[in-house]
Design a protein around this motif. Structure first.
Motif, mmCIF file in Angstrom:
data_model
loop_
_atom_site.group_PDB
_atom_site.id
_atom_site.type_symbol
_atom_site.label_atom_id
_atom_site.label_comp_id
_atom_site.label_asym_id
_atom_site.label_seq_id
_atom_site.Cartn_x
_atom_site.Cartn_y
_atom_site.Cartn_z
ATOM 1 N N GLY A 7 55.913 38.576 61.034
ATOM 2 C CA GLY A 7 54.752 38.782 60.180
ATOM 3 C C GLY A 7 55.042 39.423 58.839
ATOM 4 O O GLY A 7 54.141 39.556 58.011
ATOM 5 N N GLY A 8 56.282 39.823 58.622
ATOM 6 C CA GLY A 8 56.615 40.431 57.344
ATOM 7 C C GLY A 8 56.677 39.399 56.230
ATOM 8 O O GLY A 8 56.561 38.195 56.464
ATOM 9 N N GLY A 9 56.851 39.884 55.014
ATOM 10 C CA GLY A 9 56.947 38.991 53.875
ATOM 11 C C GLY A 9 56.679 39.719 52.584
ATOM 12 O O GLY A 9 56.636 40.958 52.549
ATOM 13 N N LEU A 10 56.491 38.939 51.536
ATOM 14 C CA LEU A 10 56.197 39.487 50.207
ATOM 15 C C LEU A 10 54.686 39.449 49.992
ATOM 16 O O LEU A 10 54.076 38.383 50.105
ATOM 17 N N VAL A 11 54.105 40.601 49.706
ATOM 18 C CA VAL A 11 52.675 40.683 49.451
ATOM 19 C C VAL A 11 52.435 41.485 48.190
ATOM 20 O O VAL A 11 53.256 42.315 47.802
ATOM 21 N N GLN A 12 51.318 41.226 47.563
ATOM 22 C CA GLN A 12 50.940 41.994 46.380
ATOM 23 C C GLN A 12 50.191 43.247 46.804
ATOM 24 O O GLN A 12 49.577 43.278 47.885
ATOM 25 N N PRO A 13 50.240 44.270 46.009
ATOM 26 C CA PRO A 13 49.454 45.476 46.327
ATOM 27 C C PRO A 13 47.994 45.108 46.565
ATOM 28 O O PRO A 13 47.396 44.349 45.782
ATOM 29 N N GLY A 14 47.420 45.629 47.646
ATOM 30 C CA GLY A 14 46.027 45.344 47.965
ATOM 31 C C GLY A 14 45.826 44.203 48.937
ATOM 32 O O GLY A 14 44.754 44.096 49.557
ATOM 33 N N GLU A 15 46.840 43.310 49.061
ATOM 34 C CA GLU A 15 46.719 42.239 50.053
ATOM 35 C C GLU A 15 46.949 42.828 51.444
ATOM 36 O O GLU A 15 47.560 43.886 51.592
ATOM 37 N N SER A 16 46.518 42.101 52.462
ATOM 38 C CA SER A 16 46.687 42.575 53.834
ATOM 39 C C SER A 16 47.692 41.706 54.576
ATOM 40 O O SER A 16 47.864 40.523 54.252
ATOM 41 N N LEU A 17 48.345 42.306 55.547
ATOM 42 C CA LEU A 17 49.196 41.528 56.437
ATOM 43 C C LEU A 17 49.243 42.232 57.781
ATOM 44 O O LEU A 17 48.942 43.431 57.875
#
Length: 121
Positions: A7-17
Motif C-alpha cells: 500500500g505504500g507509494g508516492l503521495v502528495q501532502p494531504g492525500e490519503s493512503l
C-alpha cells in the motif's frame, strides 16, 4: 510465519493512503501488531499499536488510524493528511499479546520487509 506490507507509494501532502499488513502462518488477532517506520538516517520508531486497544505516537494522533480485519488476517494503517515528515519505510511487527511496551522494537519477534511511503509535492 510471514508478514507482508503493501500500500505504500508516492503521495502528495494531504492525500490519503492505507497500508496493509497481511499475515500468514498464524492468527494475527491473537497478538498485538505495531506499525513502525524508519526514515533515512533515523532510528526506527513505533507509530501505532493494536491489540485489545489502540495506541498512537503523538505526532500521528488524529491523522493515522490503525485497524484489524480478523477474517482477512490483516492489520491496516490509514494515513490521512500525510506530511513530508511521514516519509519513511513502514514496517509491521508482531509477537507480544498486548501493546505493553509497544514502543520497544525488541518486544517483537516477527517483522515484515516494509513498504516505502514518500510524501512530496
Amino acid at each position: 510465519v510471514q508478514l507482508v506490507e503493501s500500500g505504500g507509494g508516492l503521495v502528495q501532502p494531504g492525500e490519503s493512503l492505507t497500508l496493509s499488513c497481511a499475515a500468514s502462518g498464524f492468527t494475527l488477532g491473537n497478538y498485538a501488531t505495531t506499525w513502525f517506520r524508519q526514515a533515512p538516517g533515523q532510528e526506527r520508531e513505533a507509530v501505532s499499536c493494536i491489540a485489545t486497544t489502540t495506541y498512537y505516537r503523538d505526532s500521528v494522533k488524529g491523522r493515522f488510524t490503525i485497524s484489524r480485519d480478523n477474517e482477512k488476517n490483516t492489520v491496516y494503517l490509514a494515513i490521512n493528511d500525510p506530511k513530508p515528515e511521514d516519509t519513511a519505510v513502514y514496517f509491521c511487527a508482531t509477537g507480544p499479546s498486548l501493546c505493553y511496551e509497544w514502543l520497544n522494537s525488541r518486544m517483537y519477534s516477527y517483522w515484515g520487509k516494509g513498504t516505502q511511503v514518500t510524501v512530496s509535492a
